[in-house]
Motif scaffolding. Structure first.
Motif, PDB file in Angstrom:
ATOM      1  N   ASP A 118       0.811  -1.216   0.000  1.00 49.58           N
ATOM      2  CA  ASP A 118       0.000   0.000   0.000  1.00 49.58           C
ATOM      3  C   ASP A 118       0.846   1.268   0.000  1.00 49.58           C
ATOM      4  O   ASP A 118       0.328   2.364   0.210  1.00 49.58           O
ATOM      5  N   GLU A 129       3.218   2.279   2.104  1.00 53.58           N
ATOM      6  CA  GLU A 129       3.818   2.775   3.340  1.00 53.58           C
ATOM      7  C   GLU A 129       5.290   2.397   3.304  1.00 53.58           C
ATOM      8  O   GLU A 129       5.660   1.415   2.658  1.00 53.58           O
ATOM      9  N   ASN A 171       2.979   6.747   6.206  1.00 49.52           N
ATOM     10  CA  ASN A 171       1.930   6.318   5.297  1.00 49.52           C
ATOM     11  C   ASN A 171       2.238   6.818   3.890  1.00 49.52           C
ATOM     12  O   ASN A 171       3.174   7.592   3.673  1.00 49.52           O
ATOM     13  N   ASP A 172       1.426   6.392   2.923  1.00 46.85           N
ATOM     14  CA  ASP A 172       1.732   6.653   1.518  1.00 46.85           C
ATOM     15  C   ASP A 172       1.746   8.127   1.135  1.00 46.85           C
ATOM     16  O   ASP A 172       2.501   8.538   0.268  1.00 46.85           O
ATOM     17  N   GLU A 198       0.897  10.842   7.934  1.00 52.55           N
ATOM     18  CA  GLU A 198       0.872  10.124   9.209  1.00 52.55           C
ATOM     19  C   GLU A 198       2.169   9.351   9.367  1.00 52.55           C
ATOM     20  O   GLU A 198       2.736   8.879   8.382  1.00 52.55           O
ATOM     21  N   TRP A 199       2.608   9.219  10.605  1.00 49.33           N
ATOM     22  CA  TRP A 199       3.820   8.472  10.895  1.00 49.33           C
ATOM     23  C   TRP A 199       3.739   7.912  12.297  1.00 49.33           C
ATOM     24  O   TRP A 199       3.015   8.408  13.149  1.00 49.33           O
ATOM     25  N   GLU A 200       4.478   6.838  12.495  1.00 51.80           N
ATOM     26  CA  GLU A 200       4.588   6.179  13.792  1.00 51.80           C
ATOM     27  C   GLU A 200       6.060   5.868  14.012  1.00 51.80           C
ATOM     28  O   GLU A 200       6.745   5.443  13.093  1.00 51.80           O
ATOM     29  N   SER A 259       0.373  -1.381  14.978  1.00 45.02           N
ATOM     30  CA  SER A 259       0.533  -0.243  14.076  1.00 45.02           C
ATOM     31  C   SER A 259      -0.795   0.043  13.398  1.00 45.02           C
ATOM     32  O   SER A 259      -1.374  -0.837  12.759  1.00 45.02           O
ATOM     33  N   MET A 310      -1.210   1.637  10.824  1.00 45.17           N
ATOM     34  CA  MET A 310      -1.018   1.569   9.381  1.00 45.17           C
ATOM     35  C   MET A 310      -0.780   0.154   8.864  1.00 45.17           C
ATOM     36  O   MET A 310      -1.089  -0.144   7.723  1.00 45.17           O
TER      37      MET A 310
END
Length: 177
Positions: free
Chosen positions: A108, A110, A131-132, A136-138, A158, A160
């Motif tokens: 996807d 990410e 994310n793509d 967003e980030w973790e 996660s 995502m």
């Protein structure tokens, strides 16, 4: 005590062992040293996909594929340009000299990255998932191998990635590039 790699290989057994990697050449071409756990991970698995979703990259993509070195050529500069246009970037990258090095990607789009801070040993680089569309980030204070093992075991949740990695039996399929 079980190592993260032993745990991961129990959760998703590797296929045939890949050929040897010239780590000195890979690090020289990348311009960064690489974490020891990543080297062990690639030596055990080679490039491929966990559960058909997370694609681990080896330094060199076989037959011209997109390996870790090629994927990182200009990668962080592109991210910075996008974040500058959107006026939103992770706080974690604000320190001068900080960069991201991508080591895996999902179907996807990410990306799984190392958060590389000045003066930090590669074995201490945390994992940052983006994310793509980079909105967003973790960030996880673990190694790449610990992250993958924790994700497959369900210890790391996660937003995502976790929904794609839920089968009771996990798989690893070798892939080129």
């Amino acid at each position: 005590m079980t190592t993260p790699l032993e745990r991961l290989t129990r959760l998703a057994p590797p296929a045939d062992r890949p050929g040897p990697t010239d780590w000195a050449d890979a690090e020289s071409r990348l311009g960064h040293p690489l974490p020891g756990d990543y080297k062990e991970l690639v030596d055990a698995y080679g490039p491929g996909e966990f559960d058909g979703h997370v694609r681990l990259r080896a330094p060199e993509g076989p037959n011209g594929g997109r390996g870790l070195i090629a994927m990182n050529d200009g990668y962080f500069e592109e991210l910075e340009d996008i974040w500058e246009m959107n006026e939103e970037a992770p706080e974690e990258i604000e320190e001068e000299g900080t960069t991201l090095v991508v080591w895996a990607r999902t179907k996807d789009a990410e990306t799984l990255n190392w958060l590389v801070r000045p003066g930090t040993s590669p074995d201490e680089w945390p994992v940052m998932v983006l994310n793509d569309d980079l909105t967003e980030w973790e960030t996880y204070p673990v190694t790449a191998t610990e992250f993958l093992a924790g994700l497959l075991a369900g210890d790391i949740d996660s937003a995502m990635l976790s929904s794609e990695l839920t089968p009771p039996d996990h798989t690893f399929e070798p892939r080129q590039g």
